[in-house]
Motif scaffolding. Structure first.
Motif, PDB file in Angstrom:
ATOM      1  N   HIS A  44       0.831  -1.192   0.000  1.00  0.00           N
ATOM      2  CA  HIS A  44       0.000   0.000   0.000  1.00  0.00           C
ATOM      3  C   HIS A  44       0.875   1.256   0.000  1.00  0.00           C
ATOM      4  O   HIS A  44       0.613   2.222  -0.748  1.00  0.00           O
ATOM      5  N   ALA A  45       1.932   1.246   0.811  1.00  0.00           N
ATOM      6  CA  ALA A  45       2.836   2.397   0.871  1.00  0.00           C
ATOM      7  C   ALA A  45       3.559   2.589  -0.460  1.00  0.00           C
ATOM      8  O   ALA A  45       3.754   3.724  -0.914  1.00  0.00           O
ATOM      9  N   GLY A  46       3.946   1.474  -1.088  1.00  0.00           N
ATOM     10  CA  GLY A  46       4.608   1.568  -2.384  1.00  0.00           C
ATOM     11  C   GLY A  46       3.706   2.155  -3.444  1.00  0.00           C
ATOM     12  O   GLY A  46       4.137   2.971  -4.272  1.00  0.00           O
ATOM     13  N   SER A  47       2.436   1.744  -3.430  1.00  0.00           N
ATOM     14  CA  SER A  47       1.472   2.295  -4.388  1.00  0.00           C
ATOM     15  C   SER A  47       1.275   3.786  -4.171  1.00  0.00           C
ATOM     16  O   SER A  47       1.182   4.563  -5.130  1.00  0.00           O
ATOM     17  N   SER A  48       1.220   4.190  -2.912  1.00  0.00           N
ATOM     18  CA  SER A  48       1.061   5.611  -2.599  1.00  0.00           C
ATOM     19  C   SER A  48       2.265   6.409  -3.076  1.00  0.00           C
ATOM     20  O   SER A  48       2.127   7.481  -3.679  1.00  0.00           O
ATOM     21  N   ALA A  51       2.259   6.743  -6.835  1.00  0.00           N
ATOM     22  CA  ALA A  51       1.240   7.699  -7.298  1.00  0.00           C
ATOM     23  C   ALA A  51       1.743   9.132  -7.233  1.00  0.00           C
ATOM     24  O   ALA A  51       1.266   9.991  -7.987  1.00  0.00           O
ATOM     25  N   PHE A  52       2.713   9.383  -6.354  1.00  0.00           N
ATOM     26  CA  PHE A  52       3.249  10.739  -6.226  1.00  0.00           C
ATOM     27  C   PHE A  52       4.632  10.872  -6.873  1.00  0.00           C
ATOM     28  O   PHE A  52       5.350  11.837  -6.616  1.00  0.00           O
ATOM     29  N   GLY A  53       5.002   9.893  -7.700  1.00  0.00           N
ATOM     30  CA  GLY A  53       6.219  10.020  -8.492  1.00  0.00           C
ATOM     31  C   GLY A  53       7.479   9.445  -7.897  1.00  0.00           C
ATOM     32  O   GLY A  53       8.567   9.605  -8.474  1.00  0.00           O
ATOM     33  N   GLU A  54       7.396   8.748  -6.774  1.00  0.00           N
ATOM     34  CA  GLU A  54       8.564   8.092  -6.184  1.00  0.00           C
ATOM     35  C   GLU A  54       8.633   6.637  -6.651  1.00  0.00           C
ATOM     36  O   GLU A  54       7.615   6.044  -7.025  1.00  0.00           O
ATOM     37  N   VAL A  55       9.818   6.055  -6.630  1.00  0.00           N
ATOM     38  CA  VAL A  55      10.000   4.678  -7.076  1.00  0.00           C
ATOM     39  C   VAL A  55       9.607   3.716  -5.964  1.00  0.00           C
ATOM     40  O   VAL A  55       9.984   3.907  -4.803  1.00  0.00           O
ATOM     41  N   VAL A  89      11.041  15.995  -1.375  1.00  0.00           N
ATOM     42  CA  VAL A  89      10.559  15.970   0.010  1.00  0.00           C
ATOM     43  C   VAL A  89       9.059  16.221   0.036  1.00  0.00           C
ATOM     44  O   VAL A  89       8.311  15.542   0.761  1.00  0.00           O
ATOM     45  N   SER A  90       8.595  17.144  -0.777  1.00  0.00           N
ATOM     46  CA  SER A  90       7.162  17.447  -0.831  1.00  0.00           C
ATOM     47  C   SER A  90       6.373  16.262  -1.364  1.00  0.00           C
ATOM     48  O   SER A  90       5.279  15.959  -0.862  1.00  0.00           O
ATOM     49  N   ARG A  91       6.900  15.582  -2.383  1.00  0.00           N
ATOM     50  CA  ARG A  91       6.208  14.413  -2.930  1.00  0.00           C
ATOM     51  C   ARG A  91       6.074  13.318  -1.883  1.00  0.00           C
ATOM     52  O   ARG A  91       5.015  12.698  -1.737  1.00  0.00           O
ATOM     53  N   ARG A  92       7.150  13.072  -1.151  1.00  0.00           N
ATOM     54  CA  ARG A  92       7.102  12.022  -0.131  1.00  0.00           C
ATOM     55  C   ARG A  92       6.153  12.408   1.003  1.00  0.00           C
ATOM     56  O   ARG A  92       5.435  11.556   1.541  1.00  0.00           O
ATOM     57  N   ALA A  93       6.148  13.672   1.360  1.00  0.00           N
ATOM     58  CA  ALA A  93       5.234  14.125   2.417  1.00  0.00           C
ATOM     59  C   ALA A  93       3.787  13.953   1.981  1.00  0.00           C
ATOM     60  O   ALA A  93       2.929  13.517   2.771  1.00  0.00           O
ATOM     61  N   ALA A  94       3.487  14.277   0.724  1.00  0.00           N
ATOM     62  CA  ALA A  94       2.129  14.107   0.210  1.00  0.00           C
ATOM     63  C   ALA A  94       1.738  12.641   0.169  1.00  0.00           C
ATOM     64  O   ALA A  94       0.603  12.270   0.514  1.00  0.00           O
ATOM     65  N   ALA A  95       2.668  11.781  -0.226  1.00  0.00           N
ATOM     66  CA  ALA A  95       2.386  10.345  -0.263  1.00  0.00           C
ATOM     67  C   ALA A  95       2.121   9.814   1.135  1.00  0.00           C
ATOM     68  O   ALA A  95       1.194   9.023   1.356  1.00  0.00           O
ATOM     69  N   ASN A  96       2.923  10.251   2.111  1.00  0.00           N
ATOM     70  CA  ASN A  96       2.730   9.804   3.491  1.00  0.00           C
ATOM     71  C   ASN A  96       1.403  10.301   4.060  1.00  0.00           C
ATOM     72  O   ASN A  96       0.699   9.565   4.770  1.00  0.00           O
ATOM     73  N   ALA A  97       1.050  11.535   3.742  1.00  0.00           N
ATOM     74  CA  ALA A  97      -0.220  12.080   4.226  1.00  0.00           C
ATOM     75  C   ALA A  97      -1.395  11.313   3.634  1.00  0.00           C
ATOM     76  O   ALA A  97      -2.362  10.991   4.335  1.00  0.00           O
ATOM     77  N   SER A  98      -1.299  11.002   2.354  1.00  0.00           N
ATOM     78  CA  SER A  98      -2.354  10.223   1.700  1.00  0.00           C
ATOM     79  C   SER A  98      -2.468   8.836   2.317  1.00  0.00           C
ATOM     80  O   SER A  98      -3.570   8.332   2.558  1.00  0.00           O
ATOM     81  N   LEU A  99      -1.325   8.234   2.607  1.00  0.00           N
ATOM     82  CA  LEU A  99      -1.319   6.896   3.189  1.00  0.00           C
ATOM     83  C   LEU A  99      -1.941   6.912   4.577  1.00  0.00           C
ATOM     84  O   LEU A  99      -2.726   6.017   4.933  1.00  0.00           O
ATOM     85  N   GLN A 100      -1.638   7.899   5.379  1.00  0.00           N
ATOM     86  CA  GLN A 100      -2.176   7.979   6.740  1.00  0.00           C
ATOM     87  C   GLN A 100      -3.685   8.188   6.738  1.00  0.00           C
ATOM     88  O   GLN A 100      -4.391   7.684   7.612  1.00  0.00           O
ATOM     89  N   GLU A 101      -4.171   8.898   5.744  1.00  0.00           N
ATOM     90  CA  GLU A 101      -5.608   9.114   5.648  1.00  0.00           C
ATOM     91  C   GLU A 101      -6.354   7.828   5.309  1.00  0.00           C
ATOM     92  O   GLU A 101      -7.474   7.600   5.763  1.00  0.00           O
TER      93      GLU A 101
END
Length: 245
Positions: A44-48, A51-55, A89-101
């Protein structure tokens, strides 16, 4: 005869050499009884992240050997400066925020033990191709004796040359840049355990000649030479963990 064999093998030798591409290796042991939940959480974290452009990280699951259940390999980029660039850093923060939600279970609650190390290794496309083509892995993690790190790294490359001349798979080699104590990590890529255990058709005499041609005393002195260079090491056999597992 041996000289002819060696000349032919040297003509086809291709060596896998390291580069300065950076990765974070994360070894984790799941909380008791929660390994499958942890695998799902990482998917799930990998998919998130994707989705925000990280590998997505490459993931393998312990079969036998070391204490970890999972090894995640996160490609960071050619430098830590790029990895920590504001846009990433912003992409990873957005991915983490989406994952937590979306997630009701914190990833940390599924982990009993974790160890991280930053390493340099082959380019991301080389690592990605190896994981795409093979699903069984031999991971060696080593710590050199004082003053022996350069020689240990050289020994790992000599073993790759020996393997290539035998027609066996070469390892990908990673060297420490920070984090845990592991100074050299190698990963061998195989189809399955039968491929890992496969023996070539070379005679013992041919294998000795090939070992000597790359700098070893003999085929049965490779392991004993390695032992003169290391303080300690761990070996692990592991299988692939794919996004759809």
């Amino acid at each position: 005869m041996i000289a002819v064999i060696l000349a032919s093998l040297f003509a086809t030798l291709t060596s896998v050499t390291p580069s300065d591409y950076l990765y974070k290796f994360v070894m984790v042991r799941a909380a008791p009884g929660r390994l499958l939940e942890l695998i799902d959480a990482y998917h799930h974290a990998g998919s998130s992240s994707a989705a925000f452009g990280e590998v997505r990280p490459f993931i393998m699951r312990h079969s036998q050997g070391d204490q970890w259940d999972l090894l995640l390999i996160h490609p960071l980029g050619p430098s830590l400066a790029e990895y920590h660039a504001p846009e990433r850093v912003s992409r990873r923060a957005a991915a983490n925020a989406s994952l937590q939600e979306e997630s009701e279970t914190a990833l940390e609650s599924l982990i009993a033990w974790q160890e991280d190390v930053i390493v340099a290794g082959p380019p991301e496309e080389v690592v990605a191709a190896a994981f795409a083509d093979f699903s069984y892995y031999h991971v060696e993690m080593l710590v050199a004796l004082p003053g022996k790190l350069d020689e240990l790294t050289r020994e790992r490359h000599l073993e790759n040359q020996y393997s290539a001349l035998l027609g066996r798979p070469e390892n990908l080699i990673f060297t420490r840049r920070g984090g845990a104590a592991w100074q050299v990590i190698t990963i061998g890529f195989y189809r399955d355990i039968q491929h890992f255990a496969e023996r070539t058709d070379h005679t013992d005499e041919e294998r000795d000649a090939i070992a000597q041609s790359v700098g070893f005393a003999a085929r049965d002195r490779i392991g004993t030479y390695l032992r003169t260079l290391i303080s300690y090491h761990h070996d692990t056999l592991a299988g692939a963990v794919r996004p759809n597992d």
